[in-house]
Design a protein around this motif. Sequence first.
Motif, mmCIF file in Angstrom:
data_model
loop_
_atom_site.group_PDB
_atom_site.id
_atom_site.type_symbol
_atom_site.label_atom_id
_atom_site.label_comp_id
_atom_site.label_asym_id
_atom_site.label_seq_id
_atom_site.Cartn_x
_atom_site.Cartn_y
_atom_site.Cartn_z
ATOM 1 N N MET A 1 -57.997 -48.126 55.584
ATOM 2 C CA MET A 1 -59.423 -48.304 55.403
ATOM 3 C C MET A 1 -59.664 -48.701 53.949
ATOM 4 O O MET A 1 -59.141 -48.067 53.033
ATOM 5 C CB MET A 1 -60.161 -47.007 55.758
ATOM 6 N N GLN A 2 -60.463 -49.703 53.750
ATOM 7 C CA GLN A 2 -60.781 -50.196 52.416
ATOM 8 C C GLN A 2 -61.968 -49.428 51.828
ATOM 9 O O GLN A 2 -62.803 -48.886 52.558
ATOM 10 C CB GLN A 2 -61.118 -51.694 52.468
ATOM 11 N N ARG A 8 -61.527 -53.538 47.536
ATOM 12 C CA ARG A 8 -60.193 -54.004 47.137
ATOM 13 C C ARG A 8 -59.111 -52.946 47.389
ATOM 14 O O ARG A 8 -58.035 -53.260 47.861
ATOM 15 C CB ARG A 8 -60.190 -54.382 45.651
ATOM 16 N N GLU A 9 -59.402 -51.706 47.074
ATOM 17 C CA GLU A 9 -58.414 -50.626 47.150
ATOM 18 C C GLU A 9 -58.542 -49.865 48.468
ATOM 19 O O GLU A 9 -59.568 -49.925 49.137
ATOM 20 C CB GLU A 9 -58.612 -49.650 45.978
ATOM 21 N N ASP A 10 -57.476 -49.115 48.794
ATOM 22 C CA ASP A 10 -57.524 -48.234 49.957
ATOM 23 C C ASP A 10 -58.416 -47.039 49.648
ATOM 24 O O ASP A 10 -58.359 -46.476 48.546
ATOM 25 C CB ASP A 10 -56.131 -47.729 50.326
ATOM 26 N N HIS A 27 -66.567 -44.162 52.092
ATOM 27 C CA HIS A 27 -65.122 -44.059 51.911
ATOM 28 C C HIS A 27 -64.788 -44.839 50.649
ATOM 29 O O HIS A 27 -65.004 -46.054 50.599
ATOM 30 C CB HIS A 27 -64.392 -44.618 53.127
ATOM 31 N N LEU A 28 -64.297 -44.141 49.636
ATOM 32 C CA LEU A 28 -64.114 -44.738 48.318
ATOM 33 C C LEU A 28 -62.675 -44.625 47.839
ATOM 34 O O LEU A 28 -61.951 -43.705 48.205
ATOM 35 C CB LEU A 28 -65.021 -44.026 47.297
ATOM 36 N N CYS A 32 -63.611 -45.808 42.240
ATOM 37 C CA CYS A 32 -65.043 -45.833 42.588
ATOM 38 C C CYS A 32 -65.597 -44.422 42.748
ATOM 39 O O CYS A 32 -66.752 -44.152 42.402
ATOM 40 C CB CYS A 32 -65.262 -46.652 43.860
ATOM 41 N N ALA A 33 -64.785 -43.516 43.261
ATOM 42 C CA ALA A 33 -65.220 -42.123 43.394
ATOM 43 C C ALA A 33 -65.439 -41.510 42.016
ATOM 44 O O ALA A 33 -66.422 -40.796 41.795
ATOM 45 C CB ALA A 33 -64.206 -41.317 44.187
ATOM 46 N N ALA A 34 -64.551 -41.825 41.067
ATOM 47 C CA ALA A 34 -64.696 -41.298 39.709
ATOM 48 C C ALA A 34 -65.964 -41.852 39.053
ATOM 49 O O ALA A 34 -66.645 -41.138 38.313
ATOM 50 C CB ALA A 34 -63.468 -41.646 38.879
#
Length: 163
Positions: A1-2, A8-10, A27-28, A32-34
């Motif tokens: 899952m992107q 770009r990242e999983d 879903h990050l 992006c979560a940081a």
Amino acid sequence: MQCDNCGREDASVQLTQIEHNEMNILHLCEACAAERGVDTGSEPVSVPLTDFLAQIGSSLGESTVPEGDCPSCGLSAMELRQTGRLGCATCYSHFEKHLRGLLRRLHGAPQHVGKVILPPDPDEADRSAHLQSLKRSLQRAIGEEEFERAAALRDEIRVIETE
């Protein structure tokens, strides 16, 4: 899952936000979560039941686990302490003393003494099982000096016995 943010990242983090009584799940990736203020530096603690039991078993000490392997599957006491899993049905009787102590520490008793749910028209066996359960509960209440609960259980037992 992107990642839902950058694409770009999983995705490795699920962020659930509730705004204006609406739930939004993102879903990050970690970056992006940081950016959104989610601390991703530590791994989430996930302790399955078997790991929990293994930790308790390992804290008990060598003397409480019987020497020798299970005669049926060959499970050793060390393996039992490390994994918290029994290998076969024979393990229950081979490691019985250890398991009784473990269950007593976890539940306060080595056997289940929960409630018995009776069907609408209980037959004699169901009534007998319910009566036995009530009597065990009565003994526990007396032992724990919960006399009001014991009196209520006593009265319930009398009603069932007079029927």
